[in-house]
Write a protein that holds these residues in place. Structure first.
Motif, PDB file in Angstrom:
ATOM      1  N   LEU A 116       0.893  -1.097  -0.145  1.00 23.95           N
ATOM      2  CA  LEU A 116      -0.051  -0.302   0.119  1.00 23.95           C
ATOM      3  C   LEU A 116       0.884   0.997   0.211  1.00 23.95           C
ATOM      4  CD1 LEU A 116      -2.568  -1.320   2.709  1.00 23.95           C
ATOM      5  CD2 LEU A 116      -3.207  -0.737   0.203  1.00 23.95           C
ATOM      6  N   GLU A 118       0.806   5.782  -0.495  1.00 24.79           N
ATOM      7  CA  GLU A 118       0.294   6.932  -0.673  1.00 24.79           C
ATOM      8  C   GLU A 118       0.816   7.950  -1.621  1.00 24.79           C
ATOM      9  OE1 GLU A 118      -1.831  10.402   2.350  1.00 24.79           O
ATOM     10  OE2 GLU A 118      -1.851   8.031   2.758  1.00 24.79           O
ATOM     11  N   ARG A 123      -4.636   6.605  -2.113  1.00 27.18           N
ATOM     12  CA  ARG A 123      -4.053   5.443  -1.516  1.00 27.18           C
ATOM     13  C   ARG A 123      -3.987   4.419  -2.600  1.00 27.18           C
ATOM     14  NH1 ARG A 123      -8.596   4.154   2.856  1.00 27.18           N
ATOM     15  NH2 ARG A 123      -9.590   4.774   0.978  1.00 27.18           N
ATOM     16  N   LEU A 125      -3.190   0.448  -3.841  1.00 27.54           N
ATOM     17  CA  LEU A 125      -2.885  -0.885  -3.525  1.00 27.54           C
ATOM     18  C   LEU A 125      -2.268  -1.521  -4.893  1.00 27.54           C
ATOM     19  CD1 LEU A 125      -3.233  -3.586  -2.253  1.00 27.54           C
ATOM     20  CD2 LEU A 125      -5.495  -3.987  -3.512  1.00 27.54           C
ATOM     21  N   ASN A 158      -7.518  -6.220   1.382  1.00 26.63           N
ATOM     22  CA  ASN A 158      -7.186  -4.735   1.566  1.00 26.63           C
ATOM     23  C   ASN A 158      -8.619  -3.811   1.156  1.00 26.63           C
ATOM     24  OD1 ASN A 158      -4.231  -4.691   1.882  1.00 26.63           O
ATOM     25  ND2 ASN A 158      -4.484  -5.975   0.172  1.00 26.63           N
ATOM     26  N   LYS A 159      -9.687  -4.398   1.177  1.00 29.72           N
ATOM     27  CA  LYS A 159     -10.886  -3.657   0.987  1.00 29.72           C
ATOM     28  C   LYS A 159     -11.136  -2.572   1.880  1.00 29.72           C
ATOM     29  CE  LYS A 159     -15.837  -4.611   0.288  1.00 29.72           C
ATOM     30  NZ  LYS A 159     -17.064  -5.049   0.317  1.00 29.72           N
ATOM     31  N   GLY A 160     -11.194  -1.390   1.461  1.00 29.65           N
ATOM     32  CA  GLY A 160     -11.572  -0.197   2.171  1.00 29.65           C
ATOM     33  C   GLY A 160     -10.056   0.767   2.377  1.00 29.65           C
ATOM     34  N   LYS A 161      -9.003   0.058   2.101  1.00 29.82           N
ATOM     35  CA  LYS A 161      -7.667   0.629   2.237  1.00 29.82           C
ATOM     36  C   LYS A 161      -7.304   1.398   1.173  1.00 29.82           C
ATOM     37  CE  LYS A 161      -6.578  -2.941   5.658  1.00 29.82           C
ATOM     38  NZ  LYS A 161      -5.677  -4.153   5.877  1.00 29.82           N
ATOM     39  N   TYR A 162      -7.886   1.368   0.004  1.00 26.57           N
ATOM     40  CA  TYR A 162      -6.935   1.846  -1.219  1.00 26.57           C
ATOM     41  C   TYR A 162      -8.168   2.595  -2.078  1.00 26.57           C
ATOM     42  CZ  TYR A 162      -9.240  -1.839  -3.878  1.00 26.57           C
ATOM     43  OH  TYR A 162     -10.202  -3.002  -4.454  1.00 26.57           O
TER      44      TYR A 162
END
Length: 463
Positions: A116, A118, A123, A125, A158-162
């Motif tokens: 991940l 930034e 963000r 992935l 990684n759902k919700g993190k990118y």
């Protein structure tokens, strides 16, 4: 609205003369919105810089250019899992593969399934998939899982993190188009492995897909805008490196690593009992030594190799530098069964100098000519054009009988000698043919035996 620029390479295969130019382009086109990615096969161990530093020269080159991630291609695997672990664990750049692990199904040290990042509040992935090496996996100490399943697992994990999902795919464009249609969450695919050159990115089911050819001849650029969760392509291109000036930092890193590698690889391993000279057409001891070593190592009835696997002989001292120069092809010892009639057809073809001098072609082959066939365990009687009799342990070879042959994957595929492709039950070893020379060149009895001819011309036998 946020912008992102991706500069990307793939399938460099250690063509570092072009990489010197690519880095100049990277420095020219990089701005505050930029990330730099590689789609795999950056590190090809034909390079003396990599051979002599166990791949660390590749890490230094990637780090100097400021890469953000690389996926693992087949060439990063070819030197075995130990070298891959050494490279990945020493790198500050993420080595990514979501479907690659050790053959015992444990993780490879230093390799991550995704990373991940930034950039300007975006963000990212980044995940990557490696090609399945099939029958070579076990020999290389590797296990592969289904890349489609692995990609989906990483996206779910990684759902919700990118905000943007980028796939570095070293499985080929033929596989990437179905992926774009099947997995909607993938926003961008940097495609590799089959060396495709896109003049500009393609849009497939709203997924952006680009590939920059091979050998460092082009740098790929993909520019996107992200607004309200929507990824939009605003610019893409692949830029030729042909007229670009070399980057001085990369020139310096290569020189330092080449000097270091030459010093390491030039250290004598041992002295030869007898010189191992080479010839493309005529029977010669270095090719006979390989055939003898293959037969012994793989416990076969017959050893078989083409002299084109070598470019020259070795005369006094053995060193790893000399081995790389003499036998640069990363071909593997291969065991297979073949009928006597197909073996005889190939051996008779080897009496034709034009076949021996044909251009060597085929995956992994880095010689110039195919070369004549050399054998171990056989005695061949011929008249210069045709074979009269082939003996195995003083018994004539039988046309329909299956024999166990130790050779290379090049010959097993029928390269140069098509009848050899009619084989079954192939098995591959992780070693390379150059390793056979190193192992058996130290054994004086094998070196002496290699000077004994196995091809007997009837006119000479009868005096």
């Amino acid at each position: 609205m946020t912008r992102l620029k991706i500069l990307h390479t793939n399938d460099l295969h250690s063509h570092f003369d072009n990489y010197k130019k690519i880095v100049s382009l990277i420095r020219e086109h990089r701005d505050a919105d930029t990330i730099v990615l590689d789609g795999g096969d950056f590190a090809d161990f034909k390079s003396i810089e990599l051979q002599g530093t166990k791949g660390i020269a590749a890490i230094e080159l990637l780090e100097a250019a400021g890469y953000d991630a690389i996926t693992i291609g087949n060439n990063e695997m070819f030197n075995g899992v130990d070298t891959l672990e050494h490279m990945a664990s020493k790198s500050t750049i993420p080595f990514i593969s979501n479907n690659l692990m050790k053959k015992d199904k444990t993780a490879i040290k230093g390799v991550c399934k995704s990373t991940l990042l930034e950039k300007n509040g975006l963000r990212l992935l980044i995940t990557g998939s490696s090609p399945d090496m099939g029958v070579f996996n076990e020999g290389l100490g590797l296990h592969m899982t289904d890349y489609t399943v692995a990609i989906k697992e990483e996206i779910h994990r990684n759902k919700g993190k990118y905000d943007v999902c980028i796939l570095l795919s070293h499985v080929g464009t033929f596989a990437d188009e179905p992926l774009a249609n099947e997995i909607e969450e993938i926003d961008i695919i940097i495609s590799a492995h089959d060396h495709k050159l896109f003049n500009e990115a393609k849009l497939i089911n709203e997924t952006i897909m680009n590939s920059a050819g091979n050998y460092g001849e082009y740098l790929g650029i993909v520019e996107i805008e992200v607004s309200d969760g929507k990824v939009q392509l605003i610019n893409s291109q692949t830029i030729s490196t042909k007229e670009i000036q070399e980057d001085p930092q990369i020139v310096s890193i290569l020189k330092v690593n080449k000097d270091k590698a030459i010093n390491t690889l030039s250290q004598p391993l041992y002295s030869l009992a007898l010189p191992l000279w080479h010839d493309v057409v005529e029977e010669n001891p270095i090719s006979n030594l390989i055939a003898d070593g293959l037969k012994d190592l793989l416990k076969a009835d017959i050893g078989l190799i083409n002299s084109g696997i070598c470019n020259a002989g070795i005369f006094r001292e053995m060193s790893r530098k000399k081995l790389i120069e003499v036998c640069p092809s990363p071909l593997n010892p291969t065991l297979f069964e073949i009928q006597g009639k197909n073996l005889k057809e190939a051996l008779e073809s080897s009496l034709d100098a034009q076949i021996c001098l044909a251009e060597g072609r085929g995956p992994g082959f880095r010689g110039r000519f195919v070369g004549g066939l050399h054998v171990s365990g056989l005695e061949i009687e011929h008249d210069g054009k045709h074979i009269k009799t082939i003996y195995l342990n003083e018994i004539p070879l039988e046309d329909e009988k299956w024999y166990l042959v130790a050779s290379s994957d090049y010959l097993q595929r029928g390269s140069g000698y098509p009848s050899l492709a009619n084989n079954r039950n192939e098995q591959y070893w992780a070693e390379e043919i150059k390793d056979i020379i190193e192992i058996y060149g130290e054994k004086s009895d094998f070196v002496e035996s290699a000077h004994q001819n196995r091809w007997k011309e009837l006119a000479n036998i009868r005096g």
